[in-house]
Every structure is written in structure tokens, then in C-alpha cells.
Design a protein around this motif. Structure first.
Motif, short mmCIF file in Angstrom:
data_model
loop_
_atom_site.label_atom_id
_atom_site.label_comp_id
_atom_site.label_asym_id
_atom_site.label_seq_id
_atom_site.Cartn_x
_atom_site.Cartn_y
_atom_site.Cartn_z
N SER A 1 22.69 -0.29 -19.41
CA SER A 1 23.74 0.39 -18.66
C SER A 1 25.10 0.16 -19.29
O SER A 1 25.92 1.08 -19.38
N LEU B 1 17.99 -3.89 -18.08
CA LEU B 1 18.53 -2.65 -17.54
C LEU B 1 20.05 -2.71 -17.48
O LEU B 1 20.74 -1.71 -17.74
N SER B 2 20.60 -3.89 -17.14
CA SER B 2 22.05 -4.04 -17.09
C SER B 2 22.67 -3.89 -18.47
O SER B 2 23.72 -3.25 -18.63
N LEU C 1 13.98 -8.28 -16.80
CA LEU C 1 14.00 -6.83 -16.68
C LEU C 1 15.33 -6.35 -16.11
O LEU C 1 15.89 -5.35 -16.57
N THR C 2 15.85 -7.09 -15.14
CA THR C 2 17.15 -6.72 -14.56
C THR C 2 18.26 -6.84 -15.60
O THR C 2 19.13 -5.97 -15.71
N ARG C 3 18.21 -7.91 -16.39
CA ARG C 3 19.21 -8.09 -17.43
C ARG C 3 19.11 -7.00 -18.49
O ARG C 3 20.11 -6.53 -19.02
N HIS D 1 24.71 -11.24 -15.70
CA HIS D 1 23.45 -11.34 -14.95
C HIS D 1 22.48 -12.33 -15.60
O HIS D 1 21.27 -12.07 -15.70
N ASP E 1 19.53 -13.51 -13.48
CA ASP E 1 18.61 -12.48 -12.98
C ASP E 1 17.35 -12.46 -13.83
O ASP E 1 17.32 -13.00 -14.94
#
Length: 322
Positions: free
Chosen positions: A71, A67-68, A63-65, A57, A60
Motif C-alpha cells: 500500500s 499488504l501495508s 501478511l498484514t505488514r 506495523h 503485526d
């Protein structure tokens, strides 16, 4: 005690999350091509670049990275090292036990020797002995551990031939049982000695200062007035009450050492996390660098938790304030 531990864990988890987020933010702010930074000096084709960008990601928002990445961490995925051609988690699991072995062996000698030297220096009525021990401890502690390691290699390995100069085990070995253990002891002796000398002298100085402070307390005077012997006062009062600062310093040193004794492992080519970290930095293997830093952060947080529990066991007043 269970409530005390739970409260410390509740403080530790947000701290670990913040550390990981800070590491990833620092990587985000570093200029350059993130795909090339992950792959290193290998050539990157357009199709491969697109696959890496999609997998991690990279296009992206941060913040998206973030969260990824969290995860993936929950699932045990620390990424893939293209330089070592192995999953990063495998590298950590392979090298971490070697660093833990070196650290435990060094501390097994450093802590009791440091406590003994500190007690002797802090309780001796002979000031000359105190000054001699204090000066010697300070001089030895001032020697950089990597330089001490090189001196040990030159003296005990190169000149006398008593120990191997580097590595962890012979290239070919058919030893089993106790002979296998002796082979490993032969290789770990010098790096553990260099580590123990440096840490032991630090513990000795901390213990001496703590012992002298404890001897000036009122309850020590009361114990003397009751007729307790010198050895009894040291054993029942001084040793336990002087151990609290040492527990803090030893816990911090142990936690940081678990992240890899970088200089010592480099000098002795000890295949632990410190040497892995140096190799990853040289090869620009960011995924491995981040994983080693995360492991070090986890180790420090867990050791601090253990130190808090030991504090509560040594001084019940701390539990009442938790």
C-alpha cells in the motif's frame, strides 16, 4: 504487437510482486530487533520504538505488514532512511540517474564494438585472425572489472594524470553549457571504459558464436548459390539473424547494471545505486537496501520486456506464438 506487450506485462507484474514479497520475507526471518535494524546504530528510546513499530506495523502478522508495504509502495512511500536522514525514494531518485548515465555510456561503446569484433572474428576466412581475436577477447573478459578499474586509475589517473581518480564532478564548478558536459565526461570516462571493456568482450564472444552458427544455416548456402556478395550476405542475413542471442545477453546485462555496478562504483566512488547499496549495507539501513533491490528487480523486468519486444520485431515468428 499491443497484445504481445500486454501479455508480457501480465507476466511481469506477478513476478515483481513475488520478488518484493520474497525480500520482505527474508527480512522477517533475519534474527534481531527489527526496529534497531531500521534505525541502525542510533540509540532507540521507548517512545521512539513505539512510534516506529506503529508506523511500519512491525508488531503485526507478516501478511498484514506485506499488504501495508505494498500500500505504501503504490503511494510512492519506500520508507525513511534514518542513516541518511532522507526519505528512501529521494535517495533512489538521486542516485539512479547517475547509474543510468554510467550504464548507457558504457553500453554505447560496448555494444557496437562487441558486434564489430564478433563479426570480424566469425566471418574472417583467416583462422589465425579468428584465434587471435578470440584469445584476446577471452583474456580481457577474464579480468575482473574492479581490478581493471584499479589498473586504469593507477595508469591513467595517478601516473599520467589524464583523468580524476574518483567522483562525478568537481567540488566547485562554474562551468555552463558544453564546458559543463565536458567536465562530466572527464569524470565518467574511466568507469565507463572499464564497464565497456568487460561487457564489450562478452558481447564479442556471443556475437562470434552466433555468427558462426548463422553461417552454417541452409539459407546462407542458398544466398551464396544465388551469387550474393560476401558483404551483402553479412549485411542482409548474418547481422540480423545473429543479433537475437546478443539482444538477450545485452538486455540481461543492462538490467542488472541498472541495479548498480557495485564493484565499479565502489572503485571509482561513483555516486550511483551500487555505492548507495554498499553504504546502506555497512550502516544496516534495511529500508534503503530493500528499495535498491526493488529498483533493480523493476529494471530487470522492464528490460526483459523490452528484449521480448525487440525479439518480436527482429523475428515475427515469435509474435505468432505469443
Amino acid at each position: 504487437m499491443a497484445r504481445f506487450i500486454m501479455m508480457r506485462l501480465m507476466h511481469a507484474i506477478p513476478l515483481l510482486v513475488a520478488i518484493i514479497a520474497l525480500i520482505l520475507l527474508m527480512l522477517q526471518l533475519i534474527p534481531g530487533d527489527p526496529v534497531q535494524a531500521m534505525v541502525g546504530d542510533y540509540p532507540v528510546s521507548p517512545a521512539f520504538r513505539e512510534a516506529i513499530t506503529k508506523q511500519y506495523h512491525l508488531d503485526d502478522p507478516f501478511l498484514t505488514r506485506l499488504l501495508s508495504y505494498f500500500s505504501n509502495l503504490v503511494q510512492g512511500d519506500f520508507g525513511y532512511s534514518y542513516q541518511f536522514q532522507r526519505p528512501v525514494l529521494d535517495l533512489i531518485l538521486t542516485h539512479a540517474p547517475r547509474t543510468i548515465l554510467l550504464t548507457l555510456t558504457g553500453f554505447a561503446f560496448a555494444i557496437p564494438v562487441g558486434i564489430l569484433i564478433g563479426l570480424i572474428s566469425g566471418t574472417t576466412p583467416n583462422r589465425r585472425t579468428d584465434h587471435l581475436v578470440t584469445t584476446a577477447s577471452l583474456l580481457v573478459y577474464a579480468i575482473p572489472s574492479f581490478w581493471l578499474g584499479q589498473i586504469l586509475v593507477l595508469g591513467l589517473s595517478v601516473k599520467l594524470g589524464w583523468f580524476p581518480t574518483q567522483g562525478m564532478q568537481p567540488m566547485i564548478s562554474r562551468a555552463q553549457g558544453f564546458d559543463w558536459f565536458l567536465e562530466r565526461v572527464h569524470y565518467i570516462a574511466l568507469p565507463a571504459l572499464a564497464f565497456a571493456v568487460h561487457e564489450g568482450t562478452r558481447f564479442a564472444r556471443i556475437m562470434r558464436a552466433s555468427v558462426m552458427d548463422t553461417l552454417s544455416q541452409g539459407y546462407i548456402m542458398t544466398a551464396r548459390a544465388k551469387g550474393l556478395s560476401r558483404n551483402g550476405i553479412i549485411r542482409k542475413h548474418v547481422l540480423r539473424n545473429s543479433s537475437l542471442p546478443l539482444v538477450t545477453i545485452a538486455g540481461y546485462a543492462f538490467g542488472t547494471a541498472l541495479g548498480g555496478a557495485v564493484l565499479l562504483e565502489t572503485v571509482f566512488a561513483w555516486p550511483g545505486l551500487g555505492l548507495l547499496f554498499v553504504q546502506a549495507v555497512r550502516m544496516r539501513d534495511n529500508m534503503t537496501v530493500v528499495a535498491v533491490v526493488i529498483f533493480a528487480a523493476i529494471a530487470i523486468i522492464l528490460i526483459n520486456l523490452i528484449v521480448d519486444v525487440l525479439y518480436a520485431l527482429l523475428d515475427p515468428r515469435i509474435r505468432s506464438r505469443a
